[in-house]
Design a protein around this motif. Structure first.
Motif, PDB file in Angstrom:
ATOM      1  N   MET A   1      16.509  31.060  17.132  1.00 10.79           N
ATOM      2  CA  MET A   1      17.055  32.484  17.099  1.00 10.79           C
ATOM      3  C   MET A   1      15.599  33.270  17.146  1.00 10.79           C
ATOM      4  N   HIS A   2      15.824  34.218  18.020  1.00 14.13           N
ATOM      5  CA  HIS A   2      14.602  35.239  18.163  1.00 14.13           C
ATOM      6  C   HIS A   2      14.950  36.660  18.138  1.00 14.13           C
ATOM      7  N   SER A   3      14.371  37.167  17.103  1.00 13.13           N
ATOM      8  CA  SER A   3      14.757  38.738  16.557  1.00 13.13           C
ATOM      9  C   SER A   3      13.475  39.639  16.807  1.00 13.13           C
ATOM     10  N   PRO A   4      13.985  40.883  17.279  1.00  9.30           N
ATOM     11  CA  PRO A   4      12.598  41.625  17.768  1.00  9.30           C
ATOM     12  C   PRO A   4      11.721  42.191  16.685  1.00  9.30           C
ATOM     13  N   ASP A   5      12.094  41.824  15.329  1.00 11.96           N
ATOM     14  CA  ASP A   5      11.497  42.487  14.253  1.00 11.96           C
ATOM     15  C   ASP A   5      10.604  41.279  13.927  1.00 11.96           C
ATOM     16  N   ARG A   6      10.291  40.093  14.569  1.00  5.28           N
ATOM     17  CA  ARG A   6       9.529  39.152  14.127  1.00  5.28           C
ATOM     18  C   ARG A   6       8.966  38.371  15.797  1.00  5.28           C
ATOM     19  N   ASP A   7       8.112  38.038  15.771  1.00  2.88           N
ATOM     20  CA  ASP A   7       7.230  37.321  16.965  1.00  2.88           C
ATOM     21  C   ASP A   7       7.694  35.771  17.195  1.00  2.88           C
ATOM     22  N   ARG A   8       8.005  35.211  16.119  1.00  5.96           N
ATOM     23  CA  ARG A   8       8.095  33.581  16.437  1.00  5.96           C
ATOM     24  C   ARG A   8       9.654  33.470  16.374  1.00  5.96           C
ATOM     25  N   ILE A   9      10.034  32.259  16.608  1.00  6.26           N
ATOM     26  CA  ILE A   9      11.476  31.743  16.812  1.00  6.26           C
ATOM     27  C   ILE A   9      11.699  31.172  15.521  1.00  6.26           C
ATOM     28  N   SER A  10      12.881  31.427  15.020  1.00 10.29           N
ATOM     29  CA  SER A  10      13.370  30.946  13.558  1.00 10.29           C
ATOM     30  C   SER A  10      14.450  29.980  13.954  1.00 10.29           C
ATOM     31  N   ARG A  11      14.476  29.119  13.308  1.00  7.30           N
ATOM     32  CA  ARG A  11      15.565  27.982  13.238  1.00  7.30           C
ATOM     33  C   ARG A  11      16.318  27.923  11.962  1.00  7.30           C
ATOM     34  N   HIS A  12      17.794  27.642  12.220  1.00  3.45           N
ATOM     35  CA  HIS A  12      18.699  27.540  11.139  1.00  3.45           C
ATOM     36  C   HIS A  12      19.720  26.514  11.416  1.00  3.45           C
ATOM     37  N   LYS A  13      20.302  25.739  10.129  1.00  2.00           N
ATOM     38  CA  LYS A  13      20.882  24.642  10.428  1.00  2.00           C
ATOM     39  C   LYS A  13      22.386  24.917   9.725  1.00  2.00           C
ATOM     40  N   ILE A  14      23.496  24.745  10.639  1.00  5.29           N
ATOM     41  CA  ILE A  14      24.747  25.127  10.182  1.00  5.29           C
ATOM     42  C   ILE A  14      25.543  23.915  10.338  1.00  5.29           C
ATOM     43  N   GLU A  15      26.412  23.769   9.495  1.00  5.71           N
ATOM     44  CA  GLU A  15      27.569  22.696   9.905  1.00  5.71           C
ATOM     45  C   GLU A  15      28.186  22.823  10.777  1.00  5.71           C
ATOM     46  N   GLY A  16      28.596  22.004  11.824  1.00  2.00           N
ATOM     47  CA  GLY A  16      29.520  21.990  13.037  1.00  2.00           C
ATOM     48  C   GLY A  16      30.824  22.645  12.483  1.00  2.00           C
ATOM     49  N   GLY A  17      31.409  23.624  13.326  1.00  2.00           N
ATOM     50  CA  GLY A  17      32.646  24.216  12.816  1.00  2.00           C
ATOM     51  C   GLY A  17      32.628  25.202  11.769  1.00  2.00           C
ATOM     52  N   ASP A  18      31.668  25.628  11.171  1.00  2.00           N
ATOM     53  CA  ASP A  18      31.567  26.598  10.230  1.00  2.00           C
ATOM     54  C   ASP A  18      31.234  27.857  10.868  1.00  2.00           C
ATOM     55  N   HIS A  19      32.311  28.396  11.499  1.00  2.00           N
ATOM     56  CA  HIS A  19      32.096  29.776  12.329  1.00  2.00           C
ATOM     57  C   HIS A  19      31.863  30.814  11.133  1.00  2.00           C
ATOM     58  N   ALA A  20      32.311  30.929  10.016  1.00  2.00           N
ATOM     59  CA  ALA A  20      32.362  31.935   9.067  1.00  2.00           C
ATOM     60  C   ALA A  20      30.579  31.901   8.883  1.00  2.00           C
ATOM     61  N   GLY A  21      30.195  30.813   8.496  1.00  2.00           N
ATOM     62  CA  GLY A  21      28.813  30.885   8.114  1.00  2.00           C
ATOM     63  C   GLY A  21      27.796  31.374   9.240  1.00  2.00           C
ATOM     64  N   LEU A  22      28.158  31.022  10.483  1.00  2.00           N
ATOM     65  CA  LEU A  22      27.465  31.405  11.877  1.00  2.00           C
ATOM     66  C   LEU A  22      27.439  32.928  12.068  1.00  2.00           C
ATOM     67  N   LEU A  23      28.731  33.515  11.849  1.00  2.00           N
ATOM     68  CA  LEU A  23      28.661  35.123  11.853  1.00  2.00           C
ATOM     69  C   LEU A  23      28.109  35.666  10.676  1.00  2.00           C
ATOM     70  N   ALA A  24      28.138  34.985   9.637  1.00  2.00           N
ATOM     71  CA  ALA A  24      27.324  35.618   8.416  1.00  2.00           C
ATOM     72  C   ALA A  24      25.759  35.596   8.676  1.00  2.00           C
ATOM     73  N   LEU A  25      25.281  34.468   9.181  1.00  2.00           N
ATOM     74  CA  LEU A  25      24.015  34.495   9.518  1.00  2.00           C
ATOM     75  C   LEU A  25      23.432  35.603  10.526  1.00  2.00           C
ATOM     76  N   LEU A  26      24.516  35.667  11.591  1.00  2.00           N
ATOM     77  CA  LEU A  26      24.096  36.627  12.631  1.00  2.00           C
ATOM     78  C   LEU A  26      24.069  38.002  12.141  1.00  2.00           C
ATOM     79  N   GLU A  27      25.053  38.121  11.142  1.00  2.00           N
ATOM     80  CA  GLU A  27      25.020  39.470  10.598  1.00  2.00           C
ATOM     81  C   GLU A  27      23.698  39.707   9.646  1.00  2.00           C
ATOM     82  N   LYS A  28      23.309  38.849   9.025  1.00  2.00           N
ATOM     83  CA  LYS A  28      22.162  39.093   8.147  1.00  2.00           C
ATOM     84  C   LYS A  28      20.846  39.505   9.076  1.00  2.00           C
TER      85      LYS A  28
END
Length: 351
Positions: A1-28
């Motif tokens: 993931m690359h966010s405009p407020d940071r210069d580096r690429i961040s990495r996050h691990k989410i279990e497969g099929g956990d779409h609620a966790g994915l959307l929550a991470l994106l909103e965060k």
């Protein structure tokens, strides 16, 4: 993931099929960037087309996220004989490919056209039929192979009284079939019978059209069946695999079927590698099958005359090359017929 407020690429691990966790991470991440930038940024995502299909694309689109589905074969990778491959490397490569595409580099990757839910569901019938036909052939060949071990007559395993016929068969010594072999053949025949019943039920359901079909696909099926050589069994599969899409030009049609040429030119080297075999392999199979049907039932058409002229006094290899070229010409001609109404030259229409 690359966010405009940071210069580096961040990495996050989410279990497969956990779409609620994915959307929550994106909103965060989006809320954090909005707090620093003063306005919420637009979220763009991508993933490779594969086993999971397109449910994730629809989920992200419903959440207001712009998503792209990449053709995995179009992403450039290093050409070293031994290159490292990990989820981390693949994720960074996809992210950088997405950023390059958004910068305006259209050829950096190919974007998969996502079908609608109705279009995707309509294809299930023709694909299931192709799979059942292959299974039917495999079971029949297995039965023949087992009986040939003893030199016993095979007969027609698809007949209802075939098991009675099998009980009466004897080997070269006049002995009945060994019990284990006979039991295996009967089990194989039971599977063959089940596949034939499923195939008959599927064809009956397709004949009465118990499930709704999208209007554009139904219209294209009807228009194609007006041409001689295209019947009710073959046409649905051709439309489901090829003509459910809206192509912009004939190059896209040939490329989608994998029938586009692949030249190799570098300096003094000028070599033709044959067709690319990219895109939809089922569409390519349908196109080749269509070419043979066209030669049989549309012998007086311009394309059939071109094939006969091209292959006059030619060997088998030349004919194989020519049939691929005919398939490419024919699939483009049918696309033009469906989009403009221009019937292929010399083609015979059904009464």
């Amino acid at each position: 993931m690359h966010s405009p407020d940071r210069d580096r690429i961040s990495r996050h691990k989410i279990e497969g099929g956990d779409h609620a966790g994915l959307l929550a991470l994106l909103e965060k991440i989006k809320a954090r960037a909005a707090e620093k930038l003063g306005s919420p940024p637009r979220v763009v995502s991508c993933y490779e087309a594969g086993y999971d299909g397109f449910w994730l694309h629809r989920l992200l689109q419903a959440a207001g996220i712009t998503n792209f589905v990449f053709d995995p074969a179009s992403i450039a990778v290093e050409q070293r004989s031994r290159r490292a491959k990990t989820d981390r490397i693949d994720g960074e490569l996809m992210l950088r490919t997405l950023m390059a595409y958004l910068r305006g580099e259209p050829r950096v990757v190919r974007i998969v056209r996502v079908p609608s839910v109705a279009e995707e569901d309509t294809r299930r019938g023709s694909r299931e039929r192709d799979r059942l036909v292959k299974e039917q052939t495999a079971h029949g060949n297995r039965i023949k192979a087992l009986l040939r071990l003893l030199g016993v007559a095979v007969g027609n395993p698809r007949r209802r009284d075939w098991l009675t016929f099998l009980e009466q068969q004897r080997d070269w010594q006049g002995q009945p079939l060994p019990p284990h072999l006979l039991a295996e053949v009967k089990r194989e025949h039971a599977r063959l019978t089940m596949v034939r019943e499923q195939l008959a039920a599927l064809e009956q359901a397709q004949a009465v059209q118990t499930c709704p079909i999208p209007a554009p696909m139904a219209e294209r099926r009807s228009n194609l069946q007006r041409l001689k050589a295209l019947g009710p069994a073959f046409t649905p599969g051709l439309v489901d695999e090829v003509f459910y899409k809206d192509f912009h030009n004939q190059r896209e049609v040939a490329s989608y079927c994998g029938l586009a040429p692949s030249p190799w030119k570098s300096g003094g080297i000028d070599r033709e590698q044959g067709i690319s075999k990219a895109g939809n392999r089922r569409a390519r199979t349908k196109a080749i099958e269509l070419a043979w049907l066209w030669l049989r039932h549309q012998g007086d058409s311009a394309l059939s005359r071109w094939f006969r002229t091209r292959t006059a006094n030619a060997g088998k290899r030349a004919k194989r090359i020519a049939i691929v070229a005919l398939a490419r010409k024919l699939i483009v001609a049918l696309w033009r017929y469906l989009t403009t109404g221009l019937v292929p030259e010399g083609a015979i229409m059904k009464a």
